[in-house]
Motif scaffolding. Structure first.
Motif, short mmCIF file in Angstrom:
data_model
loop_
_atom_site.label_atom_id
_atom_site.label_comp_id
_atom_site.label_asym_id
_atom_site.label_seq_id
_atom_site.Cartn_x
_atom_site.Cartn_y
_atom_site.Cartn_z
N UNK A 199 -2.58 4.14 9.39
CA UNK A 199 -2.65 2.72 9.00
C UNK A 199 -1.84 1.84 9.96
N UNK A 200 -0.67 2.32 10.34
CA UNK A 200 0.16 1.52 11.23
C UNK A 200 -0.48 1.41 12.62
N UNK A 201 -1.18 2.47 12.98
CA UNK A 201 -1.81 2.50 14.29
C UNK A 201 -3.13 1.73 14.32
N UNK A 247 1.90 11.48 4.91
CA UNK A 247 2.52 10.60 5.90
C UNK A 247 1.54 10.29 7.03
N UNK A 248 0.65 11.24 7.29
CA UNK A 248 -0.34 11.04 8.36
C UNK A 248 -1.17 9.78 8.12
N UNK A 282 -0.21 7.08 6.55
CA UNK A 282 0.62 5.91 6.85
C UNK A 282 0.61 5.65 8.36
N UNK A 283 0.79 6.72 9.12
CA UNK A 283 0.83 6.57 10.58
C UNK A 283 -0.52 6.02 11.08
N UNK A 329 4.34 1.53 2.03
CA UNK A 329 5.53 2.19 1.51
C UNK A 329 5.28 3.64 1.15
N UNK A 366 0.56 -1.72 15.02
CA UNK A 366 1.93 -1.98 15.46
C UNK A 366 2.58 -0.79 16.16
N UNK A 367 2.00 0.39 16.04
CA UNK A 367 2.54 1.51 16.82
C UNK A 367 1.41 2.15 17.62
N UNK A 414 4.34 13.18 12.68
CA UNK A 414 2.99 12.59 12.71
C UNK A 414 2.82 11.61 13.88
N UNK A 454 0.87 -1.19 0.00
CA UNK A 454 0.00 0.00 0.00
C UNK A 454 0.89 1.22 0.00
N UNK A 455 0.82 2.02 -1.03
CA UNK A 455 1.71 3.19 -1.12
C UNK A 455 0.99 4.45 -0.64
N UNK A 456 1.72 5.30 0.05
CA UNK A 456 1.19 6.59 0.49
C UNK A 456 2.03 7.69 -0.12
N UNK A 466 -4.79 -0.04 11.50
CA UNK A 466 -4.97 -1.24 10.68
C UNK A 466 -3.98 -2.32 11.10
N UNK A 467 -2.69 -1.97 11.06
CA UNK A 467 -1.67 -2.96 11.41
C UNK A 467 -1.50 -3.08 12.92
#
Ligand SMILES: Cc1cc2nc3c(=O)[nH]c(=O)nc-3n(C[C@H](O)[C@H](O)[C@H](O)COP(=O)(O)OP(=O)(O)OC[C@H]3O[C@@H](n4cnc5c(N)ncnc54)[C@H](O)[C@@H]3O)c2cc1C
Ligand SMILES: Nc1ncnc2c1ncn2[C@@H]1O[C@H](COP(=O)(O)O)[C@@H](O)[C@H]1O
Lengths: 248, 316
Positions: A240-242, A234-235, A237-238, B294, A247-248, B309, A227-229, A244-245
């Protein structure tokens, strides 16, 4: 000092790894074989002992005739002679018992191996050899000196390093750092010529019962597409990591 | 009868990988209808941490002869604790040093780098890592006793509280043949193999002076730092950070790769991470094929934004 260096012949690090259609075996078609990279650190350190302290180096490989080019390369790098145990490696114990027998017969002061083979990934052969022979064992070795009948070494541990000492004979499993990358030797023409006439003895294996067998192989699970952002987002991506994934 | 598990601790706590090993042992114990006995050596970590993940009994060996690791002595002491079919260790350097000595002492079957719980315990069938992460081997182990080392990060720690009991004990073994003469451990730096989150960077960083933002990002999310092989080879970063086929193999929950092309040897060491994020200015970088998330962009622009962020998220 007599050194035995255990060399495993493994698929080149750039190889794609494929398995037979039934998943029962590794498909060697088109694969180039090389000295196991961790074993190269061991061999290079052995050559240092040869040059600086007059050591004599034997390399040993358990493998069929197809591993001989790899053995010749080890001879070209500087080993004095080689032994091939004529057998397909079955599991770690099988290999260790063959090495232990050779080591016992040859009366070596130092047995050097790599940390692990990059195909079987056991990290087991060196410890088994040491244990069978009741010798001191140091793994994860990133520094090794020998003075008289005593060795001092540094090994990597989780989160740091440990300095150890032991008396010879001993078994040492080498890893990156034991010699620096630019000390790794590429065989020159002279070495390659000499290697052709250095002794390579073929011996038959000892019978060993093993209780471990590979049933099948599979490729690791594939990842779904990335999945490219955008750089300006960048927000997301953060997020998604928080969310969806998680992990943070 | 019980499944024995050797538990490593550091700085007064059991390592995360020790909790993974106990979780693993608990699964094996459940399948074979026995319980779990955890064995520590000179540990000052609280046993409650292990009851919480399924250890019914915690034994701490406190012999003077075991003050520091010598694989032969540790192997003998742990072998003597086996009262069933299994002993589980972690595939750390220490675990790899000790396990073969237990196996030879007990004439047991040694299986290393195991990554899944067994589908059967008799015979013991499970999966292990092979071909440096490019393959997975299903194996079958027979024999009266099995010595199993579990890859760090492969098993998720599972809460499984049991009522446990702890005791200090002496093994009676004499000192081993390897003497530890000193130790250097990195103060409060998170160990790479133990870390859940890892921020890694490569040659795209241009020089060691630019690692400040990588370290800042890592610190912000509680991650360890790693690097590609060339960065260690040219001395930008310590060898202990090098991940890949010839460096450390890791399986964290999150791996963020900044300015790393994704060569096959690099992927061999990090490909089993749960979630992979790639930041690279080249849209054709091979790493994007092995990533979950990515951003195609300049690290010097993206990483500071990422830090900003994440700070916003933490403050929200
Ligand atoms: C026997 C052998 C074993 C090896 N073992 C390992 C191993 O264990 N681990 C390992 O890592 N390698 C290993 N390698 C090396 C491997 O083949 C690659 O050479 C190496 O991984 C490349 O490192 P890199 O990605 O940091 O550098 P490069 O390949 O130079 O890639 C740098 C990347 O950064 C990107 N970039 C540049 N500028 C920026 C910017 N401003 N912002 C964002 N991105 C940018 C580029 O697009 C490029 O993709 C091994 C090689 C051999 C032969
Ligand atoms: N077939 C083999 N012949 C000789 N040495 C081997 C062989 N297999 C493994 N070794 C040695 O044992 C080390 C660890 O291998 P492994 O236990 O398979 O991970 C390798 O780095 C080699 O030094």
């Amino acid at each position: 000092m007599k050194i035995l260096v255990c060399i495993s012949s493994v698929p080149d690090t750039t190889s794609k790894i494929n398995f037979s259609a039934d998943g029962k075996s590794f498909d060697k078609t088109g694969v180039q074989f090389v000295i196991n990279p961790h074993d190269e650190f061991a061999l290079t350190r052995a050559v240092w002992f040869q040059e600086k302290q007059g050591a004599n180096i034997t390399v040993v490989t358990i493998g069929d005739a197809s591993v001989e080019p790899v053995i010749r390369k080890a001879l070209a790098i500087g080993a004095d002679q080689a032994i091939r145990v004529n057998a397909e490696a079955e599991d770690s114990l099988y290999v260790a018992k063959q090495i232990a027998k050779i080591a016992q017969e040859g009366g070596y002061d130092l047995i050097l191996t790599g940390r692990e083979s990059i195909d079987y990934n056991a990290g087991a052969v060196p410890g088994l050899v040491a244990s069978i022979l009741k010798m001191p064992f140091v793994n994860g070795c990133v520094k090794l000196e020998v003075e008289g009948s005593t060795l001092t070494a540094t090994r990597e541990i989780d989160g740091g390093k440990q300095n150890v000492s032991a008396s010879l004979p001993a078994v040492i499993a080498a890893q990156k750092g034991l010699v620096s990358e630019d000390e790794l030797k590429i065989p020159n023409m002279r070495g390659i010529m000499q290697a052709r006439t250095k002794p390579l003895t073929v011996v038959e294996p000892e019978a060993v019962n093993t209780n471990l067998k590979a049933i099948s192989f599979e490729a690791p699970p594939a990842r779904s597409s990335v999945k490219l952002f955008d750089v300006s987002d960048v927000a997301s991506l953060v997020r998604a990591l928080n969310q969806e994934a998680k992990v943070i | 009868m019980s499944v024995v598990v050797y538990v490593e601790s550091a700085k007064g706590k059991y390592k995360k990988s020790a909790l993974e090993a106990v979780t693993y042992a608990k699964k094996v114990a459940d399948l074979s209808g026995t319980d779990v006995k955890a064995v520590a050596i000179h540990s000052d970590a609280p046993a409650e941490e292990l009851y919480a993940v399924g250890a019914n009994k915690v034994i701490n060996l406190t012999d003077d002869s075991l003050k520091s690791i010598s694989p032969d002595a540790y192997g003998k002491a742990l072998a003597a604790q086996i009262d069933g079919e299994f002993i589980v260790l972690t595939h750390t350097n220490d675990g790899q040093a000790i396990a073969p000595f237990i196996a030879v002492e007990k004439d047991a079957t040694l299986v290393t780098n195991v990554i899944t719980a067994p589908s059967s315990v008799s015979p013991f069938v499970a999966k292990r890592k092979a071909f440096s992460g490019k393959g997975i081997m299903t194996f079958e182990a027979q024999g009266a006793v099995k010595v199993i080392t579990v890859l760090q990060g492969a098993i998720n720690v599972e809460e499984n509280a049991v009522g446990g009991s702890a005791e200090a004990a002496s093994s009676g073994v004499s000192a081993g043949v390897v003497s530890v003469t000193g130790e250097e451990t990195a103060g409060d730096v998170l160990d790479l193999k133990e870390a859940d989150l890892v921020v890694s960077a490569g040659r795209g960083m241009k020089g060691p002076e630019n690692w400040g933002m990588i370290e800042e990002l890592a610190k912000l999310i509680g991650a360890a730092t790693a690097c590609s092989k060339p960065c260690a080879d040219i001395g930008w970063r310590p060898h202990s950070e090098h991940v890949g086929q010839t460096g450390k193999a890791i399986s964290p929950k999150l791996y963020i790769a900044v300015g790393i092309s994704g060569a096959i040897q690099h992927l061999a060491g990090v490909g089993s991470s749960d979630v992979i994020v790639v930041i690279n200015s080249d849209p054709e970088a091979p790493f994007f094929k092995s990533a979950d998330y990515g951003i195609v962009g300049d690290a010097f622009e993206v990483v500071p934004k990422l830090i900003e962020e994440i700070k916003k998220l933490k403050n929200a």
